[in-house]
Design an enzyme around this catalytic site. Structure first.
Site, PDB file in Angstrom:
ATOM      1  N   ASP A 150       0.832  -1.194   0.000  1.00  0.00           N
ATOM      2  CA  ASP A 150       0.000   0.000   0.000  1.00  0.00           C
ATOM      3  C   ASP A 150       0.877   1.259   0.000  1.00  0.00           C
ATOM      4  O   ASP A 150       1.818   1.357   0.780  1.00  0.00           O
ATOM      5  CB  ASP A 150      -0.870  -0.031   1.271  1.00  0.00           C
ATOM      6  CG  ASP A 150      -1.907   1.061   1.305  1.00  0.00           C
ATOM      7  OD1 ASP A 150      -2.843   1.006   0.498  1.00  0.00           O
ATOM      8  OD2 ASP A 150      -1.793   1.973   2.148  1.00  0.00           O
TER       9      ASP A 150
ATOM     10  N   GLU B 230       1.768  -0.192  -4.828  1.00  0.00           N
ATOM     11  CA  GLU B 230       0.934   0.948  -5.209  1.00  0.00           C
ATOM     12  C   GLU B 230       1.856   2.160  -5.240  1.00  0.00           C
ATOM     13  O   GLU B 230       2.422   2.547  -4.215  1.00  0.00           O
ATOM     14  CB  GLU B 230      -0.184   1.156  -4.192  1.00  0.00           C
ATOM     15  CG  GLU B 230      -1.142   2.255  -4.597  1.00  0.00           C
ATOM     16  CD  GLU B 230      -2.130   2.649  -3.494  1.00  0.00           C
ATOM     17  OE1 GLU B 230      -3.193   3.183  -3.828  1.00  0.00           O
ATOM     18  OE2 GLU B 230      -1.828   2.456  -2.301  1.00  0.00           O
TER      19      GLU B 230
HETATM   20  C1  GLC Z   1      -4.249   3.156  -0.468  1.00  0.00           C
HETATM   21  C2  GLC Z   1      -5.458   2.270  -0.375  1.00  0.00           C
HETATM   22  C3  GLC Z   1      -6.613   3.085   0.090  1.00  0.00           C
HETATM   23  C4  GLC Z   1      -6.281   3.624   1.459  1.00  0.00           C
HETATM   24  C5  GLC Z   1      -4.972   4.403   1.432  1.00  0.00           C
HETATM   25  C6  GLC Z   1      -4.468   4.671   2.806  1.00  0.00           C
HETATM   26  O1  GLC Z   1      -4.414   4.115  -1.429  1.00  0.00           O
HETATM   27  O2  GLC Z   1      -5.686   1.663  -1.620  1.00  0.00           O
HETATM   28  O3  GLC Z   1      -7.808   2.373   0.102  1.00  0.00           O
HETATM   29  O4  GLC Z   1      -7.299   4.448   1.905  1.00  0.00           O
HETATM   30  O5  GLC Z   1      -3.958   3.683   0.773  1.00  0.00           O
HETATM   31  O6  GLC Z   1      -3.992   3.487   3.391  1.00  0.00           O
END
Ligand code: GLC
Length: 533
Positions: A202, A265
Site C-alpha cells: 500500500d 501501489e
Molecule cells: C491506499 C489504499 C486506500 C487507502 C490508502 C491509505 O491508497 O488503496 O484504500 O485508503 O492507501 O492506506
C-alpha cells in the site's frame, strides 16, 4: 525467451474482503466466505492469483488500511486458522494468494503508536514521525493529508506534532528508523512463513519523505477547490531513499523459494520516474502498479495507445509490465467508460503485454452504486464530499435473490447497500447468457491462458489504423495475434495492408468466428476483436 514467472504470465484478481462473500450473516464479507468462492475464481473465471485487501485487526477507520496488528486476522473476517485454510484451499486449486501490506502508516491503536505517543522518551517514539511546532505553534510544514486537512496532529501531552498522510488515526511510520524497518520486515516474514505468494504494498511511494521536512511548493495555475492538488508533492513522498527499502524487500522475498512477488501501489506520472520503481536490473518492486490508464489517460484510441507505447518503450530490460483498470479506490471501469466500452477495456487489459489485475465485479460489468449520505461508510466521503469510494465497494452480485447471494437472504442489512441492478447483473444470470460480460471475461481469460503470444509475447502497435481504433500485434515465436479495438460508438473500417486474412479468436460481441479479411474488416460500434494471424 526466458522462462516466465507465475506473476508474469498469470492474472491477478483483487478481492475487497468486506464485499466478496459473507459466511456468517454479519452483513460483511469474510475469509470463510472467500473460501466458498474459490471454485468460482479457479474454474469459472480461471484467474491465477487473488490479492485480498487488508483483513488484519483494525479499528476500521479506513476499512482495514489502518492496521492495529500486522500479524493477525480481525475477528470480523475470521482468524489465522481460517486464513491458513484459505491458503491451503487456494493452493489446492492452483491459486496464488497475495496479501495487502500497509507500510506507510499504522492505526493509532497499534501498540507501537500507543507507546510512541505515551512519552517523548518512549521506546517507540522514533518509530513514527514526530516534529516540533514552529515558534508560533503552527505545524512543522505545509504538508496536507490526502484525505483532506493538514497532515500534522498536535499531541498535547507530549507537545509535538505527528505526521499522518491520511487520517489522523493513521500515523505515518518512520522508515528511517532501523528498528521500525526490521519490525516491519518481520511482519512480511510472518506471512511468507505461512505460505503467501507475495504482497501488494500500500502507498509504497510514500514511505520515505524529505528528512528535512521541507515545505511542498505550490502547484502553479491550480485553482480548483481541493487542497491536495494545490501542492506539488515533492517532499512529503517519493524521497529516493525509498528505493533502498524496495531493494531490501526484494532481497527478503528472494530468500524464500517459489518467486514471491512484490506489487507496489505507486505514483504513476512520468515514465522515467515510474520505471525507477523496478530498481536496477529488477532489484526493486517486481510490479509497480501501472495506473496510467486510470489516472492520466482519456478513453480514446490515441491516448490509450500513447500510454501503452510510452510504457513499453520506457521499460528497462529484464522487468515485466502490468496494467490496472480498476480497484477499490476508483470509480469502476464500466462507470468511467460505460458498459459497452468496458467490454473493449476487458479485451485491452487481457491482451496487453503485462500482468493484468482485475477488480472483483468488473467481470460482471458492475457499476458504481449511488450511495445516499446516510449510508456512506468511507471516511473520504464525509471529509471530501463527492470523492467517497463506497460506490465501487458494494457487495459482489452472485445471483438475483435478496442480498444477491452475498450473504444469507435473512441477514438484516449488508455493510454497504447492493447496487439495485444486481437482479440483472449477477454471476448466475450472466453464466447462462452466452454474450454477457462474464462470458466475455471467461473467453478472454481462457484465450490468454492458452496463447503464449498473449501471456508472454512481445507487443507492437499497428500503425495503419483509422481514427478511433487502437490496434496491436502480440507475437511469440511463430504465433501472432492481432488485437483491434474500436474505441468509438460508430463502426470503423480497417485495412491492414500486408496481412491478408486471419482467424477470429474472439469479438467483444461474442458472435463472430471463422476467417476474416484484414484488408477490409468492419469493426462494429464498440467492438474489439482478437484475430490469430
Ligand atoms: C491506499 C489504499 C486506500 C487507502 C490508502 C491509505 O491508497 O488503496 O484504500 O485508503 O492507501 O492506506
Amino acid at each position: 525467451m526466458p522462462q516466465r514467472k507465475w506473476w508474469e504470465t498469470g492474472v491477478v484478481y483483487q478481492i475487497y474482503p468486506r464485499s466478496f462473500q459473507d459466511s456468517n450473516g454479519s452483513g460483511t464479507g469474510d475469509l470463510a466466505g472467500i473460501i466458498t468462492r474459490l471454485d468460482y475464481l479457479a474454474d469459472v473465471l480461471g484467474v491465477d492469483a487473488l490479492w485480498i485487501s487488508p483483513f488484519f485487526p483494525s479499528p476500521m477507520k479506513d476499512f482495514g488500511y489502518d492496521v492495529a496488528d500486522y500479524t493477525d486476522v480481525d475477528p470480523l473476517f475470521g482468524d489465522l486458522a481460517t486464513f491458513d485454510r484459505l491458503l491451503e484451499e487456494a493452493r489446492h486449486r492452483g491459486l496464488r494468494v497475495i496479501v495487502d501490506w500497509v507500510p506507510n502508516h499504522t492505526s493509532d491503536q497499534h501498540p507501537w503508536f500507543l507507546d510512541s505517543r505515551s512519552s517523548p522518551q518512549a521506546v517507540h517514539r522514533e518509530w513514527y514521525i514526530w516534529a516540533d511546532a514552529k515558534p508560533d505553534g503552527s505545524p512543522p510544514n505545509n504538508w496536507v493529508s490526502m484525505f483532506g486537512g493538514g497532515a500534522w496532529e498536535w499531541d498535547e501531552p507530549t507537545a509535538q506534532y505527528y505526521l499522518h498522510s491520511f487520517l489522523k488515526e493513521q500515523p505515518d511510520l518512520n522508515w528511517r528508523n532501523s528498528e521500525t524497518r526490521e519490525a516491519m520486515y518481520n511482519t512480511l516474514r510472518f506471512w511468507l512463513d505461512r505460505g503467501v505468494d507475495g504482497f501488494r504494498i500500500d502507498m509504497a511511494h510514500m514511505i520515505m519523505k524529505d528528512p528535512e521536512l521541507r515545505d511542498n511548493p505550490m502547484r502553479e495555475g491550480y485553482e480548483g477547490p481541493d487542497e491536495y492538488p494545490r501542492f506539488v508533492h515533492r517532499h512529503d513522498q517519493r524521497h529516493l531513499d525509498m528505493h533502498g527499502v524496495f531493494r531490501e524487500i526484494n532481497t527478503l522475498l528472494a530468500s524464500y523459494p517459489d518467486d514471491r512477488v512484490a506489487i507496489g501501489e505507486v505514483a504513476t506520472d512520468r515514465w522515467d520516474r515510474f520505471v525507477a520503481y523496478y530498481g536496477t536490473d529488477g532489484d526493486g518492486l517486481h510490479l509497480p502498479f501501472n495506473f496510467d490508464l486510470i489516472f492520466n489517460t482519456p478513453w480514446d484510441a490515441d491516448a490509450v495507445r500513447a500510454s501503452v507505447d510510452g510504457y513499453q518503450a520506457a521499460l528497462p530490460k529484464n522487468v515485466w509490465p502490468n496494467h490496472v483498470l480498476g480497484n477499490h479506490d476508483q470509480p469502476r471501469l464500466a462507470t468511467r467508460v460505460g458498459r459497452k466500452q468496458a467490454r473493449v477495456g476487458a479485451m485491452l487489459l487481457l491482451t496487453l503485454r503485462g500482468t493484468p489485475t482485475l477488480y472483483y465485479g468488473d467481470e460482471l460489468g458492475m457499476v458504481d452504486a449511488d450511495i445516499q449520505p446516510d449510508q456512506q461508510q468511507d471516511p473520504v466521503a464525509n471529509r471530501q464530499p463527492g470523492q467517497g469510494r463506497d460506490g465501487c465497494r458494494t457487495p459482489m452480485q452472485w445471483n438475483d435473490s435478496r442480498h444477491a447471494g452475498f450473504t444469507a437472504p435473512d441477514t438484516s442489512a449488508t455493510w454497504l447497500p447492493l447496487h439495485d441492478d444486481y437482479r440483472t447483473h449477477n454471476v448466475a444470470g450472466e453464466l447462462t447468457d452466452p454474450t454477457s460480460m462474464l462470458s466475455l471475461y471467461r473467453q478472454l481469460l481462457a484465450l490468454r491462458k492458452m496463447t503464449p503470444a498473449l501471456h508472454q509475447g512481445n507487443y507492437k502497435a499497428i500503425e495503419e489504423t483509422p481514427d478511433g481504433c487502437f490496434a496491436y500485434l502480440r507475437q511469440e515465436a511463430s504465433q501472432r495475434m492481432a488485437v483491434l479495438l474500436n474505441m468509438t460508438p460508430s463502426p470503423l473500417r480497417v485495412n491492414l495492408p500486408g496481412i491478408s486474412t486471419g482467424a477470429m479468436a474472439v469479438s467483444t460481441h461474442l458472435d463472430r468466428s471463422g476467417r476474416v479479411s484484414l484488408t477490409d474488416l468492419e469493426l462494429r460500434a464498440d467492438e474489439g476483436v482478437v484475430i490469430e494471424l
